[in-house]
Motif scaffolding. Structure first.
Motif, PDB file in Angstrom:
ATOM      1  N   ALA A  68     -13.568  39.748 -47.372  1.00 30.24           N
ATOM      2  CA  ALA A  68     -13.110  40.734 -48.357  1.00 30.24           C
ATOM      3  C   ALA A  68     -12.296  41.831 -47.672  1.00 30.24           C
ATOM      4  O   ALA A  68     -11.267  42.272 -48.202  1.00 30.24           O
ATOM      5  CB  ALA A  68     -14.294  41.334 -49.111  1.00 30.24           C
ATOM      6  N   GLY A  69     -12.735  42.263 -46.499  1.00 28.89           N
ATOM      7  CA  GLY A  69     -11.983  43.269 -45.746  1.00 28.89           C
ATOM      8  C   GLY A  69     -10.608  42.764 -45.351  1.00 28.89           C
ATOM      9  O   GLY A  69      -9.619  43.501 -45.422  1.00 28.89           O
ATOM     10  N   ARG A  70     -10.520  41.495 -44.954  1.00 32.43           N
ATOM     11  CA  ARG A  70      -9.212  40.928 -44.579  1.00 32.43           C
ATOM     12  C   ARG A  70      -8.300  40.792 -45.797  1.00 32.43           C
ATOM     13  O   ARG A  70      -7.090  41.005 -45.698  1.00 32.43           O
ATOM     14  CB  ARG A  70      -9.395  39.582 -43.876  1.00 32.43           C
ATOM     15  N   VAL A  71      -8.870  40.432 -46.947  1.00 30.32           N
ATOM     16  CA  VAL A  71      -8.073  40.367 -48.181  1.00 30.32           C
ATOM     17  C   VAL A  71      -7.518  41.756 -48.491  1.00 30.32           C
ATOM     18  O   VAL A  71      -6.327  41.916 -48.790  1.00 30.32           O
ATOM     19  CB  VAL A  71      -8.904  39.825 -49.370  1.00 30.32           C
ATOM     20  N   PHE A  72      -8.378  42.764 -48.417  1.00 29.78           N
ATOM     21  CA  PHE A  72      -7.947  44.147 -48.642  1.00 29.78           C
ATOM     22  C   PHE A  72      -6.808  44.499 -47.680  1.00 29.78           C
ATOM     23  O   PHE A  72      -5.771  45.016 -48.102  1.00 29.78           O
ATOM     24  CB  PHE A  72      -9.125  45.103 -48.451  1.00 29.78           C
ATOM     25  N   ASP A  73      -7.006  44.228 -46.392  1.00 26.55           N
ATOM     26  CA  ASP A  73      -5.991  44.545 -45.381  1.00 26.55           C
ATOM     27  C   ASP A  73      -4.661  43.859 -45.678  1.00 26.55           C
ATOM     28  O   ASP A  73      -3.598  44.475 -45.580  1.00 26.55           O
ATOM     29  CB  ASP A  73      -6.457  44.119 -43.985  1.00 26.55           C
ATOM     30  N   TYR A  74      -4.741  42.587 -46.028  1.00 24.74           N
ATOM     31  CA  TYR A  74      -3.521  41.821 -46.263  1.00 24.74           C
ATOM     32  C   TYR A  74      -2.706  42.423 -47.407  1.00 24.74           C
ATOM     33  O   TYR A  74      -1.502  42.635 -47.291  1.00 24.74           O
ATOM     34  CB  TYR A  74      -3.844  40.356 -46.563  1.00 24.74           C
TER      35      TYR A  74
END
Length: 185
Positions: A82-88
């Motif tokens: 979820a954090g990587r989705v947010f970052d992307y």
């Protein structure tokens, strides 16, 4: 040399089309604007990609491939996912807009095979994670995936009027990760 120019032209068309579709959606995009920005004529654009819908599909598939390469998916650590989705999507808001346009303008259309395959793979991984008890069973795989993706992209769809009230990026990211952790606990 001919092949290199064709690859370069195709790349320019995809870049111009990404900007146009992200800004205006499928219906609002104009092939003439895409061709002008790409530095080619409409006939060349049609020769490479067919019609406007096929061009959108090519743009969306290229966007999806970049997303998958960068974000990945790990059923063992869904909060980090979820954090990587947010970052992307913080780094590439145009890619999120493409996804929104796709959902808005093609709710009942022919699904893109790449999206069907990715979703099916993730749902299977979640199901296996549930069997191994790595993922809680209180949600179905589709419900859990939907919730995680909605949480991870929620800040980008906030009302613009809240702009001055929004916390900084690090606080928003932490909220995303924490929310997913709590759903899983």
């Amino acid at each position: 040399m001919q092949q290199r120019n064709a690859d370069r032209t195709r790349t320019r068309i995809l870049e111009a089309a990404t900007e146009e579709f992200a800004a205006r959606g499928i219906a609002g995009a104009r092939v003439s604007r895409i061709a002008e920005v790409a530095g080619c004529n409409k006939a060349m654009l049609y020769a490479y990609f067919g019609n406007k819908d096929d061009l959108f599909d090519a743009v969306f598939k290229a966007s999806l491939d970049k997303y998958l390469d960068e974000v990945g998916f790990d059923v063992e650590d869904l909060p980090a996912y979820a954090g990587r989705v947010f970052d992307y999507f913080e780094a590439h808001p145009d890619r999120l807009r493409l996804s929104v346009w796709y959902r808005l303008e093609r709710p009942d259309g022919q699904p893109l095979e790449a999206i069907v395959a990715v979703n099916q793979s993730r749902l299977e991984e979640l199901q296996q994670g549930m069997r191994r008890r790595v993922v809680p069973r209180r949600f179905t795989p589709v419900s859990l995936l939907s919730l995680i993706q909605a949480i991870a992209t929620s800040w980008s769809s906030m009302n613009p009027e809240l702009g001055s009230e929004l916390p900084d990026r690090a606080v928003r990211r932490r909220a995303v990760v924490t929310a997913v952790e709590r759903i899983l606990s």
